[in-house]
Write a protein that holds these residues in place. Structure first.
Motif, PDB file in Angstrom:
ATOM      1  N   ILE A 111       0.817  -1.215   0.000  1.00 28.65           N
ATOM      2  CA  ILE A 111       0.000   0.000   0.000  1.00 28.65           C
ATOM      3  C   ILE A 111       0.859   1.277   0.000  1.00 28.65           C
ATOM      4  O   ILE A 111       0.378   2.335  -0.385  1.00 28.65           O
ATOM      5  CB  ILE A 111      -1.009  -0.030   1.180  1.00 28.65           C
ATOM      6  CG1 ILE A 111      -2.205   0.893   0.905  1.00 28.65           C
ATOM      7  CG2 ILE A 111      -0.333   0.328   2.504  1.00 28.65           C
ATOM      8  CD1 ILE A 111      -3.418   0.624   1.768  1.00 28.65           C
ATOM      9  N   THR A 112       2.115   1.159   0.379  1.00 26.13           N
ATOM     10  CA  THR A 112       2.998   2.326   0.374  1.00 26.13           C
ATOM     11  C   THR A 112       3.728   2.498  -0.972  1.00 26.13           C
ATOM     12  O   THR A 112       4.503   3.431  -1.147  1.00 26.13           O
ATOM     13  CB  THR A 112       4.067   2.235   1.485  1.00 26.13           C
ATOM     14  OG1 THR A 112       4.942   1.138   1.184  1.00 26.13           O
ATOM     15  CG2 THR A 112       3.436   2.037   2.857  1.00 26.13           C
ATOM     16  N   ALA A 147       7.115   4.385   5.779  1.00 25.10           N
ATOM     17  CA  ALA A 147       7.240   4.969   4.436  1.00 25.10           C
ATOM     18  C   ALA A 147       6.937   6.468   4.439  1.00 25.10           C
ATOM     19  O   ALA A 147       7.487   7.218   3.639  1.00 25.10           O
ATOM     20  CB  ALA A 147       6.309   4.249   3.462  1.00 25.10           C
ATOM     21  N   ALA A 148       6.048   6.903   5.328  1.00 22.66           N
ATOM     22  CA  ALA A 148       5.640   8.311   5.333  1.00 22.66           C
ATOM     23  C   ALA A 148       6.672   9.204   6.021  1.00 22.66           C
ATOM     24  O   ALA A 148       6.688  10.416   5.805  1.00 22.66           O
ATOM     25  CB  ALA A 148       4.287   8.468   6.022  1.00 22.66           C
ATOM     26  N   GLY A 149       7.523   8.604   6.860  1.00 24.00           N
ATOM     27  CA  GLY A 149       8.499   9.401   7.598  1.00 24.00           C
ATOM     28  C   GLY A 149       7.861  10.076   8.806  1.00 24.00           C
ATOM     29  O   GLY A 149       6.641  10.013   8.999  1.00 24.00           O
ATOM     30  N   SER A 177       6.531  14.711   2.984  1.00 21.86           N
ATOM     31  CA  SER A 177       6.582  13.261   3.183  1.00 21.86           C
ATOM     32  C   SER A 177       6.897  12.551   1.866  1.00 21.86           C
ATOM     33  O   SER A 177       6.332  12.870   0.826  1.00 21.86           O
ATOM     34  CB  SER A 177       5.234  12.757   3.714  1.00 21.86           C
ATOM     35  OG  SER A 177       5.170  11.349   3.601  1.00 21.86           O
ATOM     36  N   PRO A 178       7.792  11.555   1.908  1.00 16.45           N
ATOM     37  CA  PRO A 178       8.096  10.779   0.696  1.00 16.45           C
ATOM     38  C   PRO A 178       6.866  10.081   0.098  1.00 16.45           C
ATOM     39  O   PRO A 178       6.821   9.851  -1.112  1.00 16.45           O
ATOM     40  CB  PRO A 178       9.117   9.743   1.150  1.00 16.45           C
ATOM     41  CG  PRO A 178       9.480  10.061   2.548  1.00 16.45           C
ATOM     42  CD  PRO A 178       8.600  11.144   3.065  1.00 16.45           C
ATOM     43  N   LEU A 179       5.892   9.779   0.935  1.00 10.22           N
ATOM     44  CA  LEU A 179       4.669   9.163   0.403  1.00 10.22           C
ATOM     45  C   LEU A 179       3.902  10.147  -0.467  1.00 10.22           C
ATOM     46  O   LEU A 179       3.239   9.772  -1.425  1.00 10.22           O
ATOM     47  CB  LEU A 179       3.737   8.729   1.551  1.00 10.22           C
ATOM     48  CG  LEU A 179       3.735   7.289   2.001  1.00 10.22           C
ATOM     49  CD1 LEU A 179       2.573   7.045   2.956  1.00 10.22           C
ATOM     50  CD2 LEU A 179       3.634   6.332   0.821  1.00 10.22           C
TER      51      LEU A 179
END
Ligand code: AR6
Length: 231
Positions: A111-112, A147-149, A177-179
Protein backbone atom coordinates in the motif's frame (compact mmCIF):
# COMPACT_ATOMS: atom_id res chain seq x y z
CA UNK A 1 -0.87 9.27 -20.03
CA UNK A 2 -1.62 6.31 -22.24
CA UNK A 3 1.49 4.47 -21.12
CA UNK A 4 0.54 5.08 -17.50
CA UNK A 5 -2.93 3.72 -18.17
CA UNK A 6 -1.39 0.68 -19.83
CA UNK A 7 0.97 0.21 -16.92
CA UNK A 8 -1.98 0.23 -14.55
CA UNK A 9 -3.79 -2.33 -16.68
CA UNK A 10 -0.79 -4.63 -16.95
CA UNK A 11 -0.13 -4.68 -13.22
CA UNK A 12 -1.69 -6.94 -10.67
CA UNK A 13 -4.98 -5.15 -10.73
CA UNK A 14 -7.93 -7.50 -10.82
CA UNK A 15 -10.37 -5.51 -12.84
CA UNK A 16 -12.55 -6.74 -15.62
CA UNK A 17 -11.26 -5.13 -18.77
CA UNK A 18 -13.11 -2.26 -20.37
CA UNK A 19 -15.09 -3.72 -23.21
CA UNK A 20 -15.54 -0.50 -25.17
CA UNK A 21 -13.78 -0.05 -28.55
CA UNK A 22 -10.14 1.00 -28.45
CA UNK A 23 -10.53 4.79 -28.36
CA UNK A 24 -13.33 4.66 -25.82
CA UNK A 25 -11.27 2.32 -23.73
CA UNK A 26 -8.35 4.77 -23.69
CA UNK A 27 -10.71 7.58 -22.65
CA UNK A 28 -12.10 5.35 -19.95
CA UNK A 29 -8.66 4.59 -18.54
CA UNK A 30 -7.70 8.25 -18.46
CA UNK A 31 -10.77 9.32 -16.55
CA UNK A 32 -10.41 6.40 -14.15
CA UNK A 33 -6.79 7.20 -13.57
CA UNK A 34 -7.57 10.78 -12.56
CA UNK A 35 -10.42 9.79 -10.27
CA UNK A 36 -9.90 10.24 -6.53
CA UNK A 37 -8.97 6.82 -5.20
CA UNK A 38 -8.91 5.33 -1.71
CA UNK A 39 -6.68 2.29 -1.22
CA UNK A 40 -7.51 0.40 1.96
CA UNK A 41 -6.29 -2.78 3.65
CA UNK A 42 -8.68 -5.30 5.15
CA UNK A 43 -9.13 -3.88 8.64
CA UNK A 44 -8.57 -6.26 11.60
CA UNK A 45 -8.05 -9.48 9.62
CA UNK A 46 -4.36 -10.10 10.27
CA UNK A 47 -2.84 -9.03 13.58
CA UNK A 48 -6.32 -8.51 15.07
CA UNK A 49 -7.45 -12.07 14.04
CA UNK A 50 -10.91 -11.11 12.76
CA UNK A 51 -12.76 -13.89 10.90
CA UNK A 52 -12.23 -13.55 7.13
CA UNK A 53 -15.68 -14.72 5.99
CA UNK A 54 -17.39 -12.22 8.29
CA UNK A 55 -14.98 -9.44 7.37
CA UNK A 56 -15.46 -10.03 3.63
CA UNK A 57 -19.27 -9.82 4.02
CA UNK A 58 -18.88 -6.50 5.82
CA UNK A 59 -16.42 -5.06 3.29
CA UNK A 60 -18.74 -5.86 0.39
CA UNK A 61 -21.81 -4.61 2.27
CA UNK A 62 -20.12 -1.28 3.09
CA UNK A 63 -18.61 -0.83 -0.37
CA UNK A 64 -22.05 -1.41 -1.89
CA UNK A 65 -23.52 1.19 0.46
CA UNK A 66 -20.91 3.86 -0.36
CA UNK A 67 -19.61 3.28 -3.87
CA UNK A 68 -22.39 5.11 -5.69
CA UNK A 69 -22.41 8.01 -3.23
CA UNK A 70 -18.82 8.86 -4.12
CA UNK A 71 -19.27 10.13 -7.67
CA UNK A 72 -16.45 8.91 -9.89
CA UNK A 73 -14.17 8.14 -6.91
CA UNK A 74 -12.79 4.63 -6.62
CA UNK A 75 -12.35 2.24 -3.69
CA UNK A 76 -9.55 -0.33 -3.86
CA UNK A 77 -9.00 -3.18 -1.41
CA UNK A 78 -5.28 -3.95 -1.21
CA UNK A 79 -3.27 -6.86 0.11
CA UNK A 80 0.33 -8.00 -0.21
CA UNK A 81 -0.08 -11.40 -1.77
CA UNK A 82 -1.60 -12.79 -4.94
CA UNK A 83 -2.88 -15.63 -2.73
CA UNK A 84 -4.66 -13.33 -0.29
CA UNK A 85 -7.74 -15.12 1.05
CA UNK A 86 -9.51 -11.88 1.91
CA UNK A 87 -9.03 -10.51 -1.62
CA UNK A 88 -10.49 -13.62 -3.24
CA UNK A 89 -13.46 -13.74 -0.85
CA UNK A 90 -14.23 -10.07 -1.47
CA UNK A 91 -13.80 -10.40 -5.24
CA UNK A 92 -16.27 -13.28 -5.39
CA UNK A 93 -18.85 -11.55 -3.19
CA UNK A 94 -18.53 -8.22 -5.02
CA UNK A 95 -19.05 -9.99 -8.36
CA UNK A 96 -22.15 -11.74 -6.98
CA UNK A 97 -23.59 -8.36 -6.05
CA UNK A 98 -22.66 -6.86 -9.43
CA UNK A 99 -20.66 -4.05 -7.88
CA UNK A 100 -19.22 -1.81 -10.61
CA UNK A 101 -15.68 -3.14 -11.11
CA UNK A 102 -14.45 0.23 -12.37
CA UNK A 103 -15.34 1.84 -9.06
CA UNK A 104 -14.36 -1.00 -6.76
CA UNK A 105 -11.65 -3.58 -7.32
CA UNK A 106 -8.92 -5.46 -5.51
CA UNK A 107 -5.21 -4.90 -6.04
CA UNK A 108 -2.13 -6.85 -5.01
CA UNK A 109 0.74 -4.71 -3.80
CA UNK A 110 2.35 -2.85 -0.95
CA UNK A 111 0.00 0.00 0.00
CA UNK A 112 3.00 2.33 0.37
CA UNK A 113 4.20 1.63 -3.20
CA UNK A 114 1.04 1.40 -5.26
CA UNK A 115 2.09 4.06 -7.77
CA UNK A 116 5.83 3.45 -7.97
CA UNK A 117 5.55 -0.34 -8.17
CA UNK A 118 2.04 -0.95 -9.47
CA UNK A 119 1.25 2.18 -11.51
CA UNK A 120 -1.95 2.63 -9.51
CA UNK A 121 -2.58 6.20 -8.48
CA UNK A 122 -4.26 6.49 -5.06
CA UNK A 123 -4.47 9.93 -3.48
CA UNK A 124 -5.72 8.53 -0.18
CA UNK A 125 -4.60 5.43 1.71
CA UNK A 126 -6.12 3.88 4.81
CA UNK A 127 -4.13 2.51 7.71
CA UNK A 128 -5.22 -0.27 10.10
CA UNK A 129 -3.78 1.36 13.19
CA UNK A 130 -3.59 0.84 16.97
CA UNK A 131 -5.43 2.83 19.64
CA UNK A 132 -2.37 4.96 20.43
CA UNK A 133 -1.90 5.91 16.77
CA UNK A 134 1.74 4.92 17.18
CA UNK A 135 4.24 3.88 14.49
CA UNK A 136 5.51 0.32 14.49
CA UNK A 137 3.70 -2.74 15.78
CA UNK A 138 3.94 -4.56 12.46
CA UNK A 139 1.51 -5.01 9.57
CA UNK A 140 0.28 -2.14 7.48
CA UNK A 141 0.65 0.36 10.35
CA UNK A 142 4.41 -0.15 10.57
CA UNK A 143 4.73 0.01 6.77
CA UNK A 144 2.78 3.26 6.40
CA UNK A 145 4.41 5.14 9.29
CA UNK A 146 7.81 4.04 8.09
CA UNK A 147 7.24 4.97 4.44
CA UNK A 148 5.64 8.31 5.33
CA UNK A 149 8.50 9.40 7.60
CA UNK A 150 8.24 11.28 10.93
CA UNK A 151 5.94 14.01 9.55
CA UNK A 152 3.03 11.55 9.58
CA UNK A 153 3.38 11.01 13.30
CA UNK A 154 3.48 14.77 13.92
CA UNK A 155 0.50 15.43 11.66
CA UNK A 156 -1.41 12.57 13.32
CA UNK A 157 -0.70 13.89 16.84
CA UNK A 158 -2.02 17.29 15.77
CA UNK A 159 -5.36 15.61 15.03
CA UNK A 160 -5.72 13.13 17.89
CA UNK A 161 -3.83 11.44 20.73
CA UNK A 162 -5.75 8.17 20.53
CA UNK A 163 -8.54 6.47 18.65
CA UNK A 164 -11.43 4.30 19.83
CA UNK A 165 -12.37 1.19 17.91
CA UNK A 166 -14.78 1.67 15.03
CA UNK A 167 -13.48 5.19 14.43
CA UNK A 168 -11.28 6.79 11.76
CA UNK A 169 -9.37 10.05 11.48
CA UNK A 170 -8.29 11.84 8.34
CA UNK A 171 -4.72 13.15 8.40
CA UNK A 172 -3.50 15.43 5.60
CA UNK A 173 0.01 14.35 4.68
CA UNK A 174 2.65 17.11 4.66
CA UNK A 175 4.08 17.58 1.16
CA UNK A 176 7.56 16.89 2.55
CA UNK A 177 6.58 13.26 3.18
CA UNK A 178 8.10 10.78 0.70
CA UNK A 179 4.67 9.16 0.40
CA UNK A 180 3.34 12.49 -0.88
CA UNK A 181 6.19 13.30 -3.27
CA UNK A 182 6.89 9.75 -4.47
CA UNK A 183 3.45 8.14 -4.45
CA UNK A 184 1.04 11.08 -4.73
CA UNK A 185 -0.67 10.33 -1.41
CA UNK A 186 -2.24 13.49 0.04
CA UNK A 187 -4.10 11.96 2.99
CA UNK A 188 -3.80 9.00 5.31
CA UNK A 189 -6.95 7.83 7.07
CA UNK A 190 -6.19 5.91 10.25
CA UNK A 191 -8.83 3.34 11.16
CA UNK A 192 -9.06 1.31 14.35
CA UNK A 193 -10.87 -1.98 13.87
CA UNK A 194 -12.18 -4.51 16.41
CA UNK A 195 -9.53 -6.73 17.99
CA UNK A 196 -9.99 -10.50 18.44
CA UNK A 197 -6.37 -11.16 19.41
CA UNK A 198 -5.99 -11.80 23.18
CA UNK A 199 -2.42 -10.50 22.99
CA UNK A 200 -3.55 -7.03 21.91
CA UNK A 201 -5.43 -4.38 23.93
CA UNK A 202 -9.25 -4.44 24.17
CA UNK A 203 -9.74 -7.99 22.93
CA UNK A 204 -13.42 -8.79 22.26
CA UNK A 205 -13.02 -12.45 23.30
CA UNK A 206 -14.66 -13.79 20.17
CA UNK A 207 -17.78 -11.64 20.63
CA UNK A 208 -18.66 -11.31 16.94
CA UNK A 209 -21.92 -9.48 17.64
CA UNK A 210 -19.87 -6.59 18.99
CA UNK A 211 -17.02 -7.26 16.59
CA UNK A 212 -19.16 -7.08 13.44
CA UNK A 213 -20.88 -3.93 14.69
CA UNK A 214 -17.52 -2.26 15.29
CA UNK A 215 -16.10 -3.40 11.95
CA UNK A 216 -19.16 -1.92 10.15
CA UNK A 217 -18.65 1.33 12.05
CA UNK A 218 -14.97 1.31 11.13
CA UNK A 219 -15.71 1.06 7.38
CA UNK A 220 -18.44 3.71 7.64
CA UNK A 221 -16.01 6.09 9.38
CA UNK A 222 -13.34 5.30 6.77
CA UNK A 223 -15.61 5.88 3.76
CA UNK A 224 -17.17 9.01 5.36
CA UNK A 225 -13.63 10.32 5.88
CA UNK A 226 -12.79 9.65 2.22
CA UNK A 227 -16.06 11.31 1.12
CA UNK A 228 -15.10 14.42 3.12
CA UNK A 229 -11.85 14.67 1.11
CA UNK A 230 -13.49 14.02 -2.26
CA UNK A 231 -16.19 16.68 -1.76
N1 AR6 B 1 0.43 -3.26 2.07
C1 AR6 B 1 -0.81 -3.78 1.85
N2 AR6 B 1 -1.45 -4.58 2.73
C2 AR6 B 1 -0.81 -4.91 3.86
C3 AR6 B 1 0.49 -4.41 4.16
C4 AR6 B 1 1.11 -3.54 3.21
N3 AR6 B 1 2.33 -3.02 3.40
N4 AR6 B 1 0.87 -4.92 5.37
C5 AR6 B 1 -0.15 -5.69 5.81
N5 AR6 B 1 -1.17 -5.70 4.90
P1 AR6 B 1 -2.72 -5.75 9.90
P2 AR6 B 1 -5.01 -5.46 11.75
C6 AR6 B 1 -2.49 -6.35 5.00
O1 AR6 B 1 -2.17 -6.85 10.71
O2 AR6 B 1 -5.34 -6.89 11.63
C7 AR6 B 1 -0.64 -3.39 13.73
O3 AR6 B 1 0.47 -3.82 14.41
C8 AR6 B 1 -2.58 -7.64 5.76
O4 AR6 B 1 -2.23 -8.75 4.94
O5 AR6 B 1 -1.79 -4.70 9.44
O6 AR6 B 1 -6.11 -4.44 11.67
C9 AR6 B 1 -1.31 -2.17 14.36
O7 AR6 B 1 -0.40 -1.38 15.09
C10 AR6 B 1 -4.05 -7.64 6.14
O8 AR6 B 1 -4.84 -8.09 5.03
O9 AR6 B 1 -3.92 -4.95 10.67
C11 AR6 B 1 -2.41 -2.74 15.20
O10 AR6 B 1 -1.97 -2.99 16.52
C12 AR6 B 1 -4.37 -6.18 6.40
O11 AR6 B 1 -3.30 -5.45 5.76
C13 AR6 B 1 -2.75 -4.07 14.54
O12 AR6 B 1 -1.61 -4.43 13.78
C14 AR6 B 1 -4.45 -5.75 7.87
O13 AR6 B 1 -3.45 -6.40 8.61
C15 AR6 B 1 -3.93 -3.97 13.61
O14 AR6 B 1 -4.24 -5.25 13.12
Amino acid sequence: TQSHATKEKDSNQVLESCEEPKMASVGCSISLENAPTLAFPSISTADFHFNLEKASDIIVEKVEEYVNKLGNARLVLVDLSQNSKILSLVRAKAAEKNIDSKKFFTFVGNITKLYSEGGLHCNVIANATNWRLKPGGGGVNAAIFSAAGPTLETATKAKAESLSSGKAIVVPLPSSSPLFSGEGVTHVIHVLGPNMNPQRPNCLDNDYVKGCKILREAYSSLFDGFASIVR
